[in-house]
Design a protein around this motif. Structure first.
Motif, PDB file in Angstrom:
ATOM      1  N   LEU A  50       0.803  -1.209   0.000  1.00 41.33           N
ATOM      2  CA  LEU A  50       0.000   0.000   0.000  1.00 41.33           C
ATOM      3  C   LEU A  50       0.845   1.271   0.000  1.00 41.33           C
ATOM      4  CD1 LEU A  50      -2.773  -1.030   2.553  1.00 41.33           C
ATOM      5  CD2 LEU A  50      -2.859  -1.122   0.054  1.00 41.33           C
ATOM      6  N   HIS A  51       2.148   1.157   0.278  1.00 41.99           N
ATOM      7  CA  HIS A  51       2.993   2.346   0.300  1.00 41.99           C
ATOM      8  C   HIS A  51       4.332   2.091  -0.380  1.00 41.99           C
ATOM      9  CE1 HIS A  51       4.262   0.213   3.938  1.00 41.99           C
ATOM     10  NE2 HIS A  51       3.040   0.359   4.391  1.00 41.99           N
ATOM     11  N   GLY A  52       4.223   1.556  -1.602  1.00 44.39           N
ATOM     12  CA  GLY A  52       5.399   1.429  -2.469  1.00 44.39           C
ATOM     13  C   GLY A  52       6.427   0.423  -2.022  1.00 44.39           C
ATOM     14  N   GLY A  53       6.060  -0.512  -1.169  1.00 42.62           N
ATOM     15  CA  GLY A  53       7.001  -1.528  -0.721  1.00 42.62           C
ATOM     16  C   GLY A  53       7.816  -1.145   0.484  1.00 42.62           C
ATOM     17  N   ARG A  54       7.519   0.007   1.086  1.00 44.85           N
ATOM     18  CA  ARG A  54       8.262   0.421   2.272  1.00 44.85           C
ATOM     19  C   ARG A  54       7.980  -0.524   3.432  1.00 44.85           C
ATOM     20  NH1 ARG A  54       6.422   6.543   2.735  1.00 44.85           N
ATOM     21  NH2 ARG A  54       4.567   5.575   1.852  1.00 44.85           N
ATOM     22  N   ILE A  55       8.985  -0.783   4.232  1.00 45.41           N
ATOM     23  CA  ILE A  55       8.870  -1.660   5.389  1.00 45.41           C
ATOM     24  C   ILE A  55       9.103  -0.832   6.649  1.00 45.41           C
ATOM     25  CG2 ILE A  55       9.832  -3.691   6.556  1.00 45.41           C
ATOM     26  CD1 ILE A  55      10.720  -4.674   3.787  1.00 45.41           C
ATOM     27  N   ARG A  56       8.278  -1.065   7.674  1.00 48.11           N
ATOM     28  CA  ARG A  56       8.415  -0.299   8.913  1.00 48.11           C
ATOM     29  C   ARG A  56       9.789  -0.515   9.546  1.00 48.11           C
ATOM     30  NH1 ARG A  56       3.961   1.883  11.298  1.00 48.11           N
ATOM     31  NH2 ARG A  56       1.956   1.396  10.358  1.00 48.11           N
ATOM     32  N   SER A  57      10.336   0.570  10.103  1.00 47.17           N
ATOM     33  CA  SER A  57      11.622   0.465  10.801  1.00 47.17           C
ATOM     34  C   SER A  57      11.447  -0.137  12.180  1.00 47.17           C
ATOM     35  CB  SER A  57      12.263   1.858  10.930  1.00 47.17           C
ATOM     36  OG  SER A  57      12.541   2.396   9.663  1.00 47.17           O
ATOM     37  N   THR A 104      21.092   5.771   2.632  1.00 49.32           N
ATOM     38  CA  THR A 104      20.232   4.606   2.848  1.00 49.32           C
ATOM     39  C   THR A 104      19.765   4.650   4.297  1.00 49.32           C
ATOM     40  OG1 THR A 104      22.046   3.141   3.535  1.00 49.32           O
ATOM     41  CG2 THR A 104      21.497   3.175   1.185  1.00 49.32           C
ATOM     42  N   ASN A 105      18.630   4.003   4.571  1.00 49.94           N
ATOM     43  CA  ASN A 105      18.214   3.902   5.969  1.00 49.94           C
ATOM     44  C   ASN A 105      19.085   2.864   6.681  1.00 49.94           C
ATOM     45  OD1 ASN A 105      17.199   1.549   4.868  1.00 49.94           O
ATOM     46  ND2 ASN A 105      15.099   1.849   5.577  1.00 49.94           N
ATOM     47  N   GLU A 106      18.952   2.792   7.995  1.00 55.88           N
ATOM     48  CA  GLU A 106      19.827   1.906   8.779  1.00 55.88           C
ATOM     49  C   GLU A 106      19.677   0.445   8.386  1.00 55.88           C
ATOM     50  OE1 GLU A 106      20.749   3.522  13.073  1.00 55.88           O
ATOM     51  OE2 GLU A 106      18.584   3.667  12.698  1.00 55.88           O
ATOM     52  N   GLU A 107      18.463   0.047   8.022  1.00 53.74           N
ATOM     53  CA  GLU A 107      18.220  -1.348   7.635  1.00 53.74           C
ATOM     54  C   GLU A 107      18.605  -1.630   6.188  1.00 53.74           C
ATOM     55  OE1 GLU A 107      15.753   0.161  10.842  1.00 53.74           O
ATOM     56  OE2 GLU A 107      15.853   0.752   8.731  1.00 53.74           O
ATOM     57  N   ARG A 108      18.939  -0.555   5.462  1.00 55.36           N
ATOM     58  CA  ARG A 108      19.305  -0.629   4.041  1.00 55.36           C
ATOM     59  C   ARG A 108      18.169  -1.250   3.220  1.00 55.36           C
ATOM     60  NH1 ARG A 108      24.484   1.122   3.844  1.00 55.36           N
ATOM     61  NH2 ARG A 108      24.594   0.835   1.584  1.00 55.36           N
ATOM     62  N   THR A 109      16.947  -0.937   3.617  1.00 55.15           N
ATOM     63  CA  THR A 109      15.777  -1.397   2.867  1.00 55.15           C
ATOM     64  C   THR A 109      15.270  -0.319   1.913  1.00 55.15           C
ATOM     65  OG1 THR A 109      14.308  -0.661   4.655  1.00 55.15           O
ATOM     66  CG2 THR A 109      15.030  -2.973   4.676  1.00 55.15           C
ATOM     67  N   ARG A 110      15.787   0.904   2.064  1.00 58.18           N
ATOM     68  CA  ARG A 110      15.413   2.000   1.162  1.00 58.18           C
ATOM     69  C   ARG A 110      16.626   2.889   0.908  1.00 58.18           C
ATOM     70  NH1 ARG A 110      10.512   5.615   2.475  1.00 58.18           N
ATOM     71  NH2 ARG A 110      10.912   5.213   4.680  1.00 58.18           N
ATOM     72  N   GLN A 125      20.164   0.658  -3.248  1.00 55.72           N
ATOM     73  CA  GLN A 125      20.557   1.056  -4.604  1.00 55.72           C
ATOM     74  C   GLN A 125      21.622   2.160  -4.549  1.00 55.72           C
ATOM     75  OE1 GLN A 125      19.589  -0.555  -7.172  1.00 55.72           O
ATOM     76  NE2 GLN A 125      17.850  -1.714  -6.350  1.00 55.72           N
ATOM     77  N   GLU A 126      22.396   2.178  -3.479  1.00 57.87           N
ATOM     78  CA  GLU A 126      23.378   3.242  -3.278  1.00 57.87           C
ATOM     79  C   GLU A 126      24.415   3.280  -4.410  1.00 57.87           C
ATOM     80  OE1 GLU A 126      26.237   5.004   0.290  1.00 57.87           O
ATOM     81  OE2 GLU A 126      25.474   2.955   0.422  1.00 57.87           O
ATOM     82  N   LYS A 127      24.919   2.127  -4.801  1.00 51.85           N
ATOM     83  CA  LYS A 127      25.960   2.085  -5.834  1.00 51.85           C
ATOM     84  C   LYS A 127      25.416   2.611  -7.162  1.00 51.85           C
ATOM     85  CE  LYS A 127      29.247  -1.020  -8.097  1.00 51.85           C
ATOM     86  NZ  LYS A 127      29.776  -2.423  -8.169  1.00 51.85           N
ATOM     87  N   LEU A 128      24.241   2.153  -7.557  1.00 52.57           N
ATOM     88  CA  LEU A 128      23.663   2.581  -8.828  1.00 52.57           C
ATOM     89  C   LEU A 128      23.421   4.088  -8.838  1.00 52.57           C
ATOM     90  CD1 LEU A 128      20.810   0.823 -10.798  1.00 52.57           C
ATOM     91  CD2 LEU A 128      20.772   3.284 -10.448  1.00 52.57           C
ATOM     92  N   LEU A 129      22.853   4.611  -7.750  1.00 50.46           N
ATOM     93  CA  LEU A 129      22.522   6.032  -7.705  1.00 50.46           C
ATOM     94  C   LEU A 129      23.769   6.907  -7.613  1.00 50.46           C
ATOM     95  CD1 LEU A 129      19.303   6.019  -5.498  1.00 50.46           C
ATOM     96  CD2 LEU A 129      19.488   6.527  -7.945  1.00 50.46           C
ATOM     97  N   ASN A 130      24.787   6.429  -6.937  1.00 50.83           N
ATOM     98  CA  ASN A 130      26.040   7.193  -6.914  1.00 50.83           C
ATOM     99  C   ASN A 130      26.652   7.278  -8.311  1.00 50.83           C
ATOM    100  OD1 ASN A 130      26.629   8.302  -4.332  1.00 50.83           O
ATOM    101  ND2 ASN A 130      26.968   6.234  -3.528  1.00 50.83           N
ATOM    102  N   ASN A 131      26.469   6.224  -9.105  1.00 46.43           N
ATOM    103  CA  ASN A 131      26.964   6.247 -10.483  1.00 46.43           C
ATOM    104  C   ASN A 131      26.187   7.236 -11.338  1.00 46.43           C
ATOM    105  OD1 ASN A 131      28.937   4.322 -10.007  1.00 46.43           O
ATOM    106  ND2 ASN A 131      27.630   2.600 -10.606  1.00 46.43           N
ATOM    107  N   LYS A 132      24.946   7.521 -10.953  1.00 44.84           N
ATOM    108  CA  LYS A 132      24.087   8.457 -11.696  1.00 44.84           C
ATOM    109  C   LYS A 132      24.077   9.856 -11.068  1.00 44.84           C
ATOM    110  CE  LYS A 132      22.503   5.433 -14.671  1.00 44.84           C
ATOM    111  NZ  LYS A 132      22.709   5.564 -16.133  1.00 44.84           N
ATOM    112  N   LEU A 133      24.855  10.034 -10.015  1.00 45.52           N
ATOM    113  CA  LEU A 133      24.777  11.277  -9.249  1.00 45.52           C
ATOM    114  C   LEU A 133      25.169  12.508 -10.082  1.00 45.52           C
ATOM    115  CD1 LEU A 133      23.983  12.199  -6.461  1.00 45.52           C
ATOM    116  CD2 LEU A 133      26.349  11.942  -5.714  1.00 45.52           C
ATOM    117  N   LYS A 134      26.179  12.369 -10.929  1.00 47.90           N
ATOM    118  CA  LYS A 134      26.617  13.512 -11.749  1.00 47.90           C
ATOM    119  C   LYS A 134      25.484  13.972 -12.681  1.00 47.90           C
ATOM    120  CE  LYS A 134      30.165  15.046 -15.005  1.00 47.90           C
ATOM    121  NZ  LYS A 134      31.391  14.665 -15.784  1.00 47.90           N
ATOM    122  N   GLU A 135      24.795  13.008 -13.275  1.00 44.55           N
ATOM    123  CA  GLU A 135      23.684  13.340 -14.173  1.00 44.55           C
ATOM    124  C   GLU A 135      22.552  14.032 -13.404  1.00 44.55           C
ATOM    125  OE1 GLU A 135      22.460   9.818 -16.318  1.00 44.55           O
ATOM    126  OE2 GLU A 135      24.529   9.057 -16.307  1.00 44.55           O
TER     127      GLU A 135
END
Length: 258
Positions: free
Chosen positions: A63-70, A159-165, A216-226
């Motif tokens: 119901l909220h994009g796959g987010r999981i409660r912390s 990323t959040n502490e659980e690395r789920t987002r 998705q930290e690695k992927l987004l860091n690769n796209k950070l310049k763009e």
């Protein structure tokens, strides 16, 4: 003491005669009559105050994009956080959100953060009976805090502490870190007084703009310049630090700064 008394020295002859006609089975039936229904049976179980459990929901990530409660959701737990709203540059940030989602659509599904704000606490848990007193404590703690106008600068991946987002965020310009820390300190003290977890150390002030499920930290860091090139099209991003807000469940409180 007898459960049923069918006569005595003052009873009339007719009463004695009538009572003698009661057979044993009839007497048993009388004694076995069902008890009157209880108030709970008639009115139903006592219901909690509606406002106390207004945010009680069954957690469904779909119901909220796959987010999981912390933290585990329990009846009476109110998710709570303190923040500064990013209203002064909201229009510019929303434009960037739309451009970034379209730009990364072939690689990743991004979601826009609806509430654009700079967090001054983690998400912690309050019980319903603590809310008003906690709010008064924050108000008192922030009475001497001074307002100022800051700016956001650049982009950073978190990323959040659980690395789920994973998040794309606009950090606070480092020139304003000390001033923001002066507002954070009394908030941290209130959290400590309530035995709640304080903000991150070292504090990294930022406004979260977009998020996606998973690490998705690695992927987004690769796209950070763009992504930064998209943001450079925007003018200076002002952050007016004139108020601090508290959100707990479906309740909102605002504390104006001097």
């Amino acid at each position: 003491m007898a459960l049923v008394d069918y006569g005595g020295s003052s009873s009339s002859a007719s009463e004695d005669e009538e009572s003698s006609k009661i057979t044993q089975p009839t007497l048993i039936n009388i004694l076995k009559r069902p008890a009157l229904p209880t108030a709970a049976a008639l009115l139903g179980p006592k219901k909690p105050k509606a406002e106390e459990f207004a945010d009680d929901v069954v957690d469904d990530p779909a119901l909220h994009g796959g987010r999981i409660r912390s933290f585990k959701h329990e009846r009476g737990n109110w998710a709570t956080y303190v923040y500064v709203p990013a209203t002064a540059c909201a229009e510019q940030l929303e434009e960037f959100q739309a451009e970034a989602i379209a730009h990364l659509a072939p690689h990743l599904e991004l979601q826009a953060n609806e509430s654009l704000h700079l967090s001054l606490s983690r998400t912690v848990v309050l019980q319903y009976h603590q809310i008003d007193e906690f709010s008064r404590s924050l108000q008192a703690a922030l009475n001497s805090s001074t307002s100022f106008t800051a700016t956001l600068q650049g982009l950073r991946i978190y990323t959040n502490e659980e690395r789920t987002r994973t998040f794309i965020a606009a950090p606070l310009d480092g020139a304003f870190t000390e001033k923001m820390s002066c507002i954070l300190q009394p908030i941290d003290q209130v959290l400590l007084d309530y035995r709640l977890q304080q903000f991150y150390v070292p504090a990294s002030f930022h406004v979260s703009l977009l998020w996606c499920v998973g690490d998705q930290e690695k992927l987004l860091n690769n796209k950070l310049k763009e992504l930064k090139e998209l943001l450079e099209d925007q003018d200076t991003l002002p952050l007016a630090v004139t108020e601090v807000r508290l959100k707990t469940g479906n309740k909102d409180f605002t504390y104006m700064l001097k």
